[in-house]
Motif scaffolding. Structure first.
Motif, PDB file in Angstrom:
ATOM      1  N   MET A   1       6.783   7.192 -54.733  1.00 25.00           N
ATOM      2  CA  MET A   1       6.124   8.193 -53.914  1.00 25.00           C
ATOM      3  C   MET A   1       6.706   9.553 -54.244  1.00 25.00           C
ATOM      4  N   ASN A   2       5.885  10.525 -54.534  1.00 24.53           N
ATOM      5  CA  ASN A   2       6.328  11.873 -54.848  1.00 24.53           C
ATOM      6  C   ASN A   2       5.784  12.853 -53.828  1.00 24.53           C
ATOM      7  N   ALA A   3       6.116  12.642 -52.576  1.00 24.93           N
ATOM      8  CA  ALA A   3       5.692  13.551 -51.514  1.00 24.93           C
ATOM      9  C   ALA A   3       6.410  14.876 -51.678  1.00 24.93           C
ATOM     10  N   PRO A   4       5.802  15.943 -51.198  1.00 29.28           N
ATOM     11  CA  PRO A   4       6.477  17.238 -51.284  1.00 29.28           C
ATOM     12  C   PRO A   4       7.787  17.234 -50.492  1.00 29.28           C
ATOM     13  N   ILE A   5       8.715  18.011 -50.977  1.00 32.67           N
ATOM     14  CA  ILE A   5       9.977  18.260 -50.294  1.00 32.67           C
ATOM     15  C   ILE A   5       9.951  19.740 -49.949  1.00 32.67           C
ATOM     16  N   PHE A   6      10.097  20.041 -48.670  1.00 34.69           N
ATOM     17  CA  PHE A   6       9.979  21.449 -48.292  1.00 34.69           C
ATOM     18  C   PHE A   6      11.003  21.826 -47.235  1.00 34.69           C
ATOM     19  N   GLU A   7      11.315  23.106 -47.234  1.00 36.39           N
ATOM     20  CA  GLU A   7      12.252  23.635 -46.255  1.00 36.39           C
ATOM     21  C   GLU A   7      11.525  23.861 -44.943  1.00 36.39           C
ATOM     22  N   THR A   8      12.193  23.551 -43.851  1.00 35.93           N
ATOM     23  CA  THR A   8      11.589  23.654 -42.527  1.00 35.93           C
ATOM     24  C   THR A   8      12.681  23.948 -41.505  1.00 35.93           C
ATOM     25  N   ALA A   9      12.295  24.074 -40.259  1.00 36.67           N
ATOM     26  CA  ALA A   9      13.265  24.276 -39.182  1.00 36.67           C
ATOM     27  C   ALA A   9      13.994  22.968 -38.889  1.00 36.67           C
ATOM     28  N   ILE A  10      15.217  23.078 -38.435  1.00 38.26           N
ATOM     29  CA  ILE A  10      15.966  21.892 -38.013  1.00 38.26           C
ATOM     30  C   ILE A  10      15.222  21.280 -36.836  1.00 38.26           C
ATOM     31  N   PRO A  11      14.925  19.974 -36.885  1.00 37.15           N
ATOM     32  CA  PRO A  11      14.163  19.357 -35.794  1.00 37.15           C
ATOM     33  C   PRO A  11      14.854  19.523 -34.436  1.00 37.15           C
ATOM     34  N   ALA A  12      14.058  19.764 -33.433  1.00 30.20           N
ATOM     35  CA  ALA A  12      14.601  19.911 -32.075  1.00 30.20           C
ATOM     36  C   ALA A  12      15.267  18.631 -31.608  1.00 30.20           C
TER      37      ALA A  12
END
Length: 172
Positions: A1-12
């Protein structure tokens, strides 16, 4: 699986979300994963066991350089105790370069304190757009000028290292 890896906010839902106040550096990288049933600790161990060679080479360089100013040698990211199962890790145990701080099925928080910084890393199972996902978050609190100098080369490299490690985790 080659799903995107992306930067995001730290989960609440992550323990590290409450650690953001006063942090000098923080980031979170997320990717979806095929359903797998692994615990957060199992994912962490799978990820670090597959650390790219270039990352371990950078850690070796880091260890050599920081020894000149009296900071500790952390070893390599994949320097795990052979044969220790994920379920056997408890708070206080070492898991590679980090000490286990908190562990549950859905999140493992690891960290290290030195005289120049306090770093915490979370591997947290989350849902993203209806799919199983993993969020790898890092929060760094600095202690003085040495910490600020240390983070100058580390912060940009971190943004390369975490996605590279997550790519390997996707394949496992």
């Amino acid at each position: 699986m080659n799903a995107p890896i992306f930067e995001t906010a730290i989960p609440a839902t992550s323990y590290l979300h409450a650690e953001l106040a006063g942090a000098h550096f923080h980031d979170c990288w997320l990717t979806t994963l095929a359903p797998h049933g692994r615990t957060a600790m199992e994912m962490y161990l799978d990820a670090v066991r597959q650390t790219p060679g270039w990352v371990n080479a950078l850690m070796s360089l880091r260890n050599s350089v920081v020894a000149l100013v009296g900071l500790k040698n952390l070893g390599s990211l994949n320097g795990l105790r052979a044969g220790k199962a994920a379920a056997d890790y408890r708070p206080g145990d070492r898991a590679g370069i980090f000490k286990v701080l908190r562990v549950s099925d859905d999140e493992v928080v690891l960290g290290d304190d030195d005289r120049h910084l306090r770093v915490q890393v979370s591997v947290c199972k989350v849902r993203h757009e209806g799919q199983d996902a993993v969020a790898v978050s890092t929060v760094v609190h600095l202690h003085g000028l040495l910490g600020r100098i240390y983070m100058l080369p580390v912060a940009p490299m971190h943004k390369l290292i975490v996605p590279a490690v997550l790519r390997r985790l996707q394949r496992s």
